[in-house]
Scaffold this motif. Structure first.
Motif, short mmCIF file in Angstrom:
data_model
loop_
_atom_site.label_atom_id
_atom_site.label_comp_id
_atom_site.label_asym_id
_atom_site.label_seq_id
_atom_site.Cartn_x
_atom_site.Cartn_y
_atom_site.Cartn_z
N ALA A 27 0.83 -1.21 0.00
CA ALA A 27 0.00 0.00 0.00
C ALA A 27 0.86 1.26 0.00
CB ALA A 27 -0.94 0.00 1.21
N ALA A 28 1.94 1.23 0.78
CA ALA A 28 2.83 2.39 0.83
C ALA A 28 3.49 2.63 -0.52
CB ALA A 28 3.90 2.17 1.90
N ARG A 29 3.98 1.58 -1.14
CA ARG A 29 4.70 1.72 -2.40
C ARG A 29 3.82 2.27 -3.51
NH1 ARG A 29 5.12 -1.76 -6.50
NH2 ARG A 29 4.43 -3.55 -5.26
N ILE A 30 2.61 1.72 -3.66
CA ILE A 30 1.78 2.15 -4.79
C ILE A 30 1.16 3.52 -4.57
CG2 ILE A 30 1.30 -0.24 -5.46
CD1 ILE A 30 -1.57 0.18 -4.40
N ASN A 31 1.20 4.01 -3.31
CA ASN A 31 0.70 5.36 -3.03
C ASN A 31 1.83 6.38 -2.91
OD1 ASN A 31 -2.45 5.58 -2.42
ND2 ASN A 31 -1.76 3.55 -1.76
N GLY A 32 3.05 5.95 -3.21
CA GLY A 32 4.17 6.89 -3.27
C GLY A 32 4.81 7.22 -1.95
N LEU A 91 -11.80 11.88 4.36
CA LEU A 91 -12.21 13.28 4.21
C LEU A 91 -11.01 14.15 3.81
CD1 LEU A 91 -14.69 13.64 7.21
CD2 LEU A 91 -15.23 13.51 4.77
N VAL A 92 -10.58 13.96 2.58
CA VAL A 92 -9.50 14.77 1.99
C VAL A 92 -9.85 15.04 0.53
CG1 VAL A 92 -7.69 13.86 3.52
CG2 VAL A 92 -8.18 12.71 1.35
N GLU A 93 -9.06 15.91 -0.10
CA GLU A 93 -9.26 16.17 -1.52
C GLU A 93 -9.13 14.86 -2.30
OE1 GLU A 93 -7.17 17.67 0.44
OE2 GLU A 93 -7.28 19.87 0.27
N ARG A 94 -9.88 14.75 -3.38
CA ARG A 94 -9.91 13.50 -4.14
C ARG A 94 -8.52 13.08 -4.60
NH1 ARG A 94 -13.80 10.36 -6.57
NH2 ARG A 94 -15.39 11.75 -5.76
N ASP A 95 -7.68 14.03 -5.01
CA ASP A 95 -6.36 13.65 -5.52
C ASP A 95 -5.40 13.24 -4.40
OD1 ASP A 95 -5.94 16.12 -4.38
OD2 ASP A 95 -4.94 17.02 -6.12
N LYS A 96 -5.81 13.41 -3.14
CA LYS A 96 -4.98 12.99 -2.02
C LYS A 96 -5.48 11.71 -1.37
CE LYS A 96 -3.42 17.66 -0.80
NZ LYS A 96 -3.38 18.69 0.27
N GLN A 97 -6.58 11.16 -1.86
CA GLN A 97 -7.14 9.96 -1.26
C GLN A 97 -6.25 8.75 -1.51
OE1 GLN A 97 -11.14 9.63 -2.72
NE2 GLN A 97 -11.94 11.05 -1.22
N LEU A 98 -6.08 7.96 -0.47
CA LEU A 98 -5.35 6.71 -0.59
C LEU A 98 -6.19 5.72 -1.39
CD1 LEU A 98 -4.29 6.41 3.16
CD2 LEU A 98 -2.94 7.39 1.27
N GLN A 99 -5.53 4.93 -2.25
CA GLN A 99 -6.24 3.91 -3.02
C GLN A 99 -5.39 2.65 -3.05
OE1 GLN A 99 -8.46 4.90 -6.59
NE2 GLN A 99 -7.93 7.05 -6.35
N VAL A 100 -6.01 1.55 -2.73
CA VAL A 100 -5.32 0.26 -2.71
C VAL A 100 -6.29 -0.81 -3.21
CG1 VAL A 100 -3.94 -1.35 -1.36
CG2 VAL A 100 -4.12 1.03 -0.62
N GLY A 127 -9.79 -1.36 0.67
CA GLY A 127 -10.03 -1.83 -0.69
C GLY A 127 -10.57 -0.71 -1.55
N GLY A 128 -9.90 -0.43 -2.68
CA GLY A 128 -10.32 0.71 -3.51
C GLY A 128 -10.03 2.00 -2.78
N CYS A 129 -11.08 2.84 -2.58
CA CYS A 129 -10.91 4.09 -1.83
C CYS A 129 -11.53 3.99 -0.45
CB CYS A 129 -11.51 5.27 -2.60
SG CYS A 129 -13.31 5.23 -2.72
N PHE A 130 -11.93 2.78 -0.04
CA PHE A 130 -12.63 2.61 1.23
C PHE A 130 -11.79 1.87 2.26
CE2 PHE A 130 -16.23 3.00 -1.74
CZ PHE A 130 -16.96 4.00 -1.10
N SER A 131 -11.80 2.39 3.47
CA SER A 131 -11.31 1.63 4.61
C SER A 131 -12.51 0.93 5.24
CB SER A 131 -10.63 2.55 5.63
OG SER A 131 -9.76 1.84 6.48
N CYS A 132 -12.25 -0.05 6.10
CA CYS A 132 -13.35 -0.77 6.75
C CYS A 132 -12.85 -1.38 8.05
CB CYS A 132 -13.92 -1.85 5.83
SG CYS A 132 -12.93 -3.37 5.80
N VAL A 133 -13.78 -1.89 8.84
CA VAL A 133 -13.46 -2.71 9.99
C VAL A 133 -14.26 -4.00 9.84
CG1 VAL A 133 -13.43 -2.93 12.50
CG2 VAL A 133 -13.17 -0.67 11.46
N TYR A 134 -13.56 -5.13 9.77
CA TYR A 134 -14.25 -6.42 9.67
C TYR A 134 -14.93 -6.70 11.00
CZ TYR A 134 -12.09 -7.72 5.19
OH TYR A 134 -11.72 -7.78 3.87
#
Length: 291
Positions: free
Chosen positions: A124-129, A162-171, A189-196
């Motif tokens: 996740a860190a690598r693909i988000n820079g 809750l950030v600008e769209r271009d700053k959202q984490l995506q995995v 997953g995608g642009c969403f975090s969750c709690v199982y």
């Protein structure tokens, strides 16, 4: 945004406000689904809200699908006048990032992952820079998140950053889902975090685990006595990173039924947020500090 209406068999109507998640689409969907509920249309048995859509279940022996569709469409003007203010709550959710339980699980399923050579956080860190997993973790918990939907699995929240769209984490999700995920895993997953909310299969990347139960069908936890599901659409979440010592301390409080989540009542104004996201977020998080 162009609203789309489709039938789901003979008993459902699906209303999609937009084909991508945004807070504007969420508020319009919430407004329209509330309008359908308030209209008390004869034959409606359930209304299920989602991220930027909702579904209406009805009894076709009481009202024909075509008639139901027409009644729902007639309420679309309510969405155009969507209320952009929401009385809600901000909740602090403790997260033990890089915990041993999700680590053991993700290592068991590396062959199903895009990058078998590292961990979910490394990927996740690598693909988000980001230069490190720690830097990604900081980005994950630094700003609040908005609960746009609860479901798929009982009590599971979908959280939108809750950030600008271009700053959202995506995995992306795993290439193939796991057959196991620890209970209360914080995933992505995608642009969403969750709690199982329960242990089971899953495809979201695993970042950590919270000691705080969010679903209790037996309602043993004092803060879940009124309702077995903790989260509601519109809730705002602030992740709080914790270490193993604090995790164990909170878990002991949970087991003794003395744990009380940190919660503050807040007003969320979509127009104010769009005008000043950092400022709005700072005020939301400050509410927790004075709660």
């Amino acid at each position: 945004m162009k609203t789309r209406y489709t039938y789901g068999g003979d008993e459902h109507i699906y209303v999609e406000m937009d084909d991508e998640m945004s807070l504007d689409a969420f508020f319009k969907s919430l407004s329209m689904s509330n309008a359908v509920r308030e209209a008390k249309i004869e034959g409606v048995t359930e209304i299920c809200p989602a991220n930027a859509s909702f579904q209406v279940r009805f009894d076709p022996d009481v009202i024909a699908p075509e008639a139901m569709m027409k009644k729902v469409q007639e309420l679309e003007h309510k969405a155009e006048d969507a209320e952009q203010r929401l009385k809600t709550r901000i909740i602090e959710i403790p997260v033990y990032y890089q915990d041993p339980w999700t680590h053991e699980t993700l290592m068991r399923f590396r062959e199903r992952h895009q990058d078998p050579s590292g961990t979910d956080l490394d990927y996740a860190a690598r693909i988000n820079g980001f230069d490190s997993a720690e830097a990604f973790i900081e980005a994950h918990h630094a700003q609040p998140w908005f609960v746009s939907m609860v479901g798929f699995v009982a009590g599971l929240p979908f959280l939108y950053q809750l950030v600008e769209r271009d700053k959202q984490l995506q995995v992306p999700k795993y290439l193939r889902p796991r057959t196991d995920t620890p209970k209360q895993t914080v995933g992505y997953g995608g642009c969403f975090s969750c709690v199982y909310s329960v242990r089971g299969a899953g495809g979201y990347q695993m970042f950590g685990v919270t000691p705080m139960p969010i679903f209790d069908p037996e309602q043993k936890q004092s803060y879940l006595r009124d309702f077995m599901v903790f989260f509601k659409p519109g809730d705002i979440v602030k992740w709080k990173p914790i270490d193993r010592e604090e995790y164990d301390r909170i878990l002991a409080e949970v087991e003794a039924d003395t744990y009380v989540p940190r919660i503050a009542e807040v007003d969320f104004d979509l127009e104010a947020f769009n005008a000043d996201m950092p400022g709005t977020n700072a005020k939301l998080m400050e509410a927790l500090n004075v709660a």
